[in-house]
Design a protein around this motif. Structure first.
Motif, PDB file in Angstrom:
ATOM      1  N   GLU A 251       0.814  -1.222   0.000  1.00 23.86           N
ATOM      2  CA  GLU A 251       0.000   0.000   0.000  1.00 23.86           C
ATOM      3  C   GLU A 251       0.844   1.267   0.000  1.00 23.86           C
ATOM      4  OE1 GLU A 251      -2.493  -0.670   3.377  1.00 23.86           O
ATOM      5  OE2 GLU A 251      -4.021  -1.757   2.215  1.00 23.86           O
ATOM      6  N   THR A 252       2.056   1.195   0.555  1.00 23.75           N
ATOM      7  CA  THR A 252       2.930   2.369   0.554  1.00 23.75           C
ATOM      8  C   THR A 252       3.791   2.452  -0.695  1.00 23.75           C
ATOM      9  OG1 THR A 252       4.560   1.125   1.850  1.00 23.75           O
ATOM     10  CG2 THR A 252       3.035   2.542   3.072  1.00 23.75           C
ATOM     11  N   ILE A 269      -8.361  -4.782   0.057  1.00 25.26           N
ATOM     12  CA  ILE A 269      -7.587  -4.074  -0.966  1.00 25.26           C
ATOM     13  C   ILE A 269      -8.524  -3.170  -1.769  1.00 25.26           C
ATOM     14  CG2 ILE A 269      -6.256  -4.327  -3.088  1.00 25.26           C
ATOM     15  CD1 ILE A 269      -4.644  -5.045  -0.652  1.00 25.26           C
ATOM     16  N   SER A 270      -8.189  -1.917  -1.836  1.00 23.03           N
ATOM     17  CA  SER A 270      -9.030  -0.974  -2.582  1.00 23.03           C
ATOM     18  C   SER A 270      -8.148   0.150  -3.118  1.00 23.03           C
ATOM     19  CB  SER A 270     -10.128  -0.409  -1.674  1.00 23.03           C
ATOM     20  OG  SER A 270      -9.550   0.290  -0.581  1.00 23.03           O
ATOM     21  N   GLY A 271      -8.772   1.017  -3.877  1.00 23.03           N
ATOM     22  CA  GLY A 271      -8.036   2.152  -4.424  1.00 23.03           C
ATOM     23  C   GLY A 271      -7.658   1.939  -5.876  1.00 23.03           C
ATOM     24  N   VAL A 276      -6.141  -7.151  -7.462  1.00 17.81           N
ATOM     25  CA  VAL A 276      -5.958  -8.525  -7.025  1.00 17.81           C
ATOM     26  C   VAL A 276      -6.246  -9.442  -8.206  1.00 17.81           C
ATOM     27  CG1 VAL A 276      -6.773 -10.355  -5.491  1.00 17.81           C
ATOM     28  CG2 VAL A 276      -6.591  -8.008  -4.638  1.00 17.81           C
ATOM     29  N   GLU A 277      -5.346 -10.382  -8.466  1.00 18.14           N
ATOM     30  CA  GLU A 277      -5.570 -11.380  -9.508  1.00 18.14           C
ATOM     31  C   GLU A 277      -5.659 -12.756  -8.866  1.00 18.14           C
ATOM     32  OE1 GLU A 277      -2.871 -11.104 -12.788  1.00 18.14           O
ATOM     33  OE2 GLU A 277      -3.436  -9.035 -13.254  1.00 18.14           O
ATOM     34  N   THR A 278      -6.579 -13.590  -9.385  1.00 20.76           N
ATOM     35  CA  THR A 278      -6.824 -14.916  -8.835  1.00 20.76           C
ATOM     36  C   THR A 278      -6.375 -15.976  -9.827  1.00 20.76           C
ATOM     37  OG1 THR A 278      -8.737 -14.087  -7.602  1.00 20.76           O
ATOM     38  CG2 THR A 278      -8.587 -16.469  -7.896  1.00 20.76           C
ATOM     39  N   PHE A 279      -5.673 -16.995  -9.319  1.00 21.09           N
ATOM     40  CA  PHE A 279      -5.123 -18.053 -10.164  1.00 21.09           C
ATOM     41  C   PHE A 279      -5.533 -19.422  -9.622  1.00 21.09           C
ATOM     42  CE2 PHE A 279      -2.237 -14.417 -10.030  1.00 21.09           C
ATOM     43  CZ  PHE A 279      -2.084 -14.112 -11.374  1.00 21.09           C
ATOM     44  N   PRO A 280      -6.171 -20.287 -10.450  1.00 20.74           N
ATOM     45  CA  PRO A 280      -6.497 -21.640  -9.987  1.00 20.74           C
ATOM     46  C   PRO A 280      -5.226 -22.409  -9.645  1.00 20.74           C
ATOM     47  CG  PRO A 280      -7.640 -21.117 -12.044  1.00 20.74           C
ATOM     48  CD  PRO A 280      -6.616 -20.041 -11.824  1.00 20.74           C
ATOM     49  N   MET A 505      -1.308  -6.813  -6.176  1.00 17.90           N
ATOM     50  CA  MET A 505      -0.200  -6.161  -6.874  1.00 17.90           C
ATOM     51  C   MET A 505      -0.580  -4.751  -7.274  1.00 17.90           C
ATOM     52  SD  MET A 505      -0.459  -8.269 -10.484  1.00 17.90           S
ATOM     53  CE  MET A 505      -0.740  -9.835  -9.651  1.00 17.90           C
ATOM     54  N   ALA A 506       0.437  -3.986  -7.630  1.00 19.78           N
ATOM     55  CA  ALA A 506       0.205  -2.644  -8.163  1.00 19.78           C
ATOM     56  C   ALA A 506      -0.536  -2.759  -9.490  1.00 19.78           C
ATOM     57  CB  ALA A 506       1.533  -1.915  -8.352  1.00 19.78           C
ATOM     58  N   LYS A 507      -1.409  -1.826  -9.747  1.00 21.89           N
ATOM     59  CA  LYS A 507      -2.250  -1.909 -10.940  1.00 21.89           C
ATOM     60  C   LYS A 507      -1.439  -1.838 -12.225  1.00 21.89           C
ATOM     61  CE  LYS A 507      -6.423  -0.993 -10.469  1.00 21.89           C
ATOM     62  NZ  LYS A 507      -7.737  -0.361 -10.136  1.00 21.89           N
ATOM     63  N   ASN A 508      -0.250  -1.262 -12.171  1.00 18.62           N
ATOM     64  CA  ASN A 508       0.551  -1.151 -13.394  1.00 18.62           C
ATOM     65  C   ASN A 508       1.330  -2.426 -13.721  1.00 18.62           C
ATOM     66  OD1 ASN A 508       2.400  -0.907 -11.285  1.00 18.62           O
ATOM     67  ND2 ASN A 508       3.724   0.505 -12.421  1.00 18.62           N
TER      68      ASN A 508
END
Length: 528
Positions: A251-252, A269-271, A276-280, A505-508
């Protein structure tokens, strides 16, 4: 607050001086990951058997054939560009890729492949069993794998197809090491094992620049990788054991990725800056009935049970993000998986199945479960829904060791557990869920069929072995789909869920690949 943050960063991610300033805003060409990496025992691919070491080996080493970042379900050329199969002679001849080099600059040769396989068999450490399935022993390995110019010929001994062999050769211990470098670092006949547990000698997209156990892994991009240099010049994996610290660092902006957050943290997690990505994942979770108990033998009970699991209720509440509904023994995300989910919670249908079969209720059944979340939560949900149909579970919580020991001894009634494959070939799970040719107590088998004392019908036993031997890949896949359907329809093992893994993770951050096992975690395509 600034003093607190500085102290926290110093404690959680102490780095060499060259990286301290960079963590405040991670560079565009460096991926910084917060992860618990204290499970690593070994990083030599001949010994590595832990989850995190699997990730490391995959990013540092290549195999003759491999499942790669572009599509983790397709077996693709690796250090071999082509191969010729002779099923009758039980041989596969591989042509080594021209121009491939190790991180040392040494060319990748057929001799390196031979040496790599020999050292796994002769060292005989934990993952060696994957290769010894091919009939390889320390006594015969020199004749079973041979080099001739730029080709390697692999011989195998067993009633299985070349497709199975190729999947074995795509597994972790089949990674190819730089023989010249490793032999130069051999001590007292250890095949360079001690050195390779602190260094690397691969040809993969990254090399190991620094490794300090339970502290840091620094991967450096290989600019000469045969599939192209990674976009990230380096990947820094910091050991951060506490999930709360991982979240704060993410977050920082001091890390780009946090890999061990709890479901509650994931939910918070927001903003605009994070995602967040989900993996089987490969583990399938199941409820099973021990066939030594007469009251658990009716197939109608097995069938009704499939309609007494509140799949949606669990996956939309306490299992959200951790598991998804999956009802076949081969995991989603692997070639040949059956992803249809024909069963839903249907109390009236379950009651009717039991009534039509003349099963007298109520019945009481003990249910063994590992005493931790989410297993105890699943058990309580099953207890509530099954009771509505007159099947009363008495939950018996225990440690993982206690539960698994009881399972292996076949002394349970019902069991709530999970299962995962050792390598990416459907036989790995078909043998566990669809095969048991000798159900005697003396014939211990590390399969869920034997442990539940299920004498598998001869038809399924024969089909399982026929699929193992089938040479045609398409037909072989069809056979495993059929096996999954038959087990799904009628078995005392009710497969309910497949594990999922959430990464914040970071959105980028784009291009991160996390396949169904730790062997399919790739940083090569990551961009920021």
């Amino acid at each position: 607050m600034n003093l607190f943050r500085a102290a926290l960063l110093a404690a959680a991610i102490t780095l060499p001086l060259g990286h301290v300033a960079a963590l405040a805003a991670t560079p565009a060409d460096v991926l910084v990951v917060a992860q618990n990496i204290d499970d690593i025992v070994a990083i030599d691919p001949a010994q590595a058997y832990e989850f995190t070491s699997g990730e490391l080996v995959t990013n540092v080493y290549d195999r003759l054939v491999q499942y790669d970042a572009e599509d983790t379900t397709v077996l693709a050329p690796g250090l071999a560009t082509e191969w010729a199969v002779d099923d009758a002679a039980k041989t596969i001849t591989f042509t080594i890729r021209d121009g491939a080099t190790f991180h040392s600059g040494n060319p990748v040769r057929a001799e390196d492949v031979v040496y790599s396989f020999q050292r796994v068999i002769k060292l005989n450490l934990t993952p060696a069993f994957i290769l010894t399935q091919l009939g390889w022993t320390p006594e015969n390995i020199d004749s079973m794998v041979t080099a001739d110019g730029n080709t390697v010929t692999v011989k195998y001994d067993g009633d299985f197809s070349s497709a199975f062999v190729l999947n074995v050769l795509a597994a972790r211990p089949a990674s190819v090491v730089d023989a010249v470098t490793v032999m130069a670092n051999e001590v007292d006949g250890d095949f360079g094992n001690a050195w390779l547990n602190a260094n690397s000698a691969g040809s993969g997209p990254f090399s190991i620049r620094a490794y300090r156990p339970a502290e840091i892994i620094t991967l450096e991009a290989n600019p000469n990788y045969f599939k192209g240099a990674p976009a990230m010049k380096s990947v820094i994996i910091r050991h951060v054991a506490e999930a709360a610290t991982q979240q704060l660092l993410l977050e920082t902006g001091d890390v780009d990725m946090a890999k061990n957050l709890t479901p509650d943290q994931i939910g918070s997690i927001s903003g605009d800056a994070l995602k967040v990505e989900t993996f089987p994942q490969a583990a399938v979770h199941f409820l099973s009935f021990n066939q030594k108990d007469e009251q658990l033998q009716p197939q109608a009970l097995w069938e009704a049970s499939r309609y007494l699991v509140d799949y949606d209720g669990m996956t939309q509440s306490f299992l959200k993000g951790q598991m998804e509904t999956h009802q076949a023994f081969w995991p989603k995300g692997f070639p040949g998986s059956l992803d249809e989910t024909p069963f839903t919670y249907d109390l009236e249908k379950a009651k009717q199945i039991l009534a039509d079969a003349g099963i007298q209720t109520p019945i009481t059944v003990t249910l063994d479960v590992i005493n931790s979340t989410p297993f105890t939560d699943i058990a309580q949900s099953l207890q509530a829904t099954f009771a509505e149909a007159g099947v009363n579970f008495e939950i018996l919580p225990g440690t993982g060791a206690q539960v698994i020991t009881k399972y292996r001894e076949r002394t349970h009634q019902a069991m709530l557990l999970y299962w995962g494959p050792d390598f990416m070939d459907p036989h790995s799970n078909a043998k566990a869920f669809a095969y048991n040719s000798d159900n005697s107590d003396a014939n211990y088998q590390a399969t869920t069929t034997w442990r539940n004392a299920w004498a598998v019908p001869d038809e399924l036993n024969k089909e399982t072995m026929a699929a193992l031997a089938e040479a045609d890949p398409a037909k072989r896949s069809e056979m495993y789909i059929d096996l999954q359907k038959k087990v799904q329809e009628s078995s005392p093992i009710i497969i309910m869920f497949q594990a999922a893994y959430e990464v914040a993770m970071a959105k980028n951050v784009e291009g991160y690949v996390n396949g169904a096992t730790s062997d399919f975690v790739y940083y090569r395509l990551v961009t920021k």
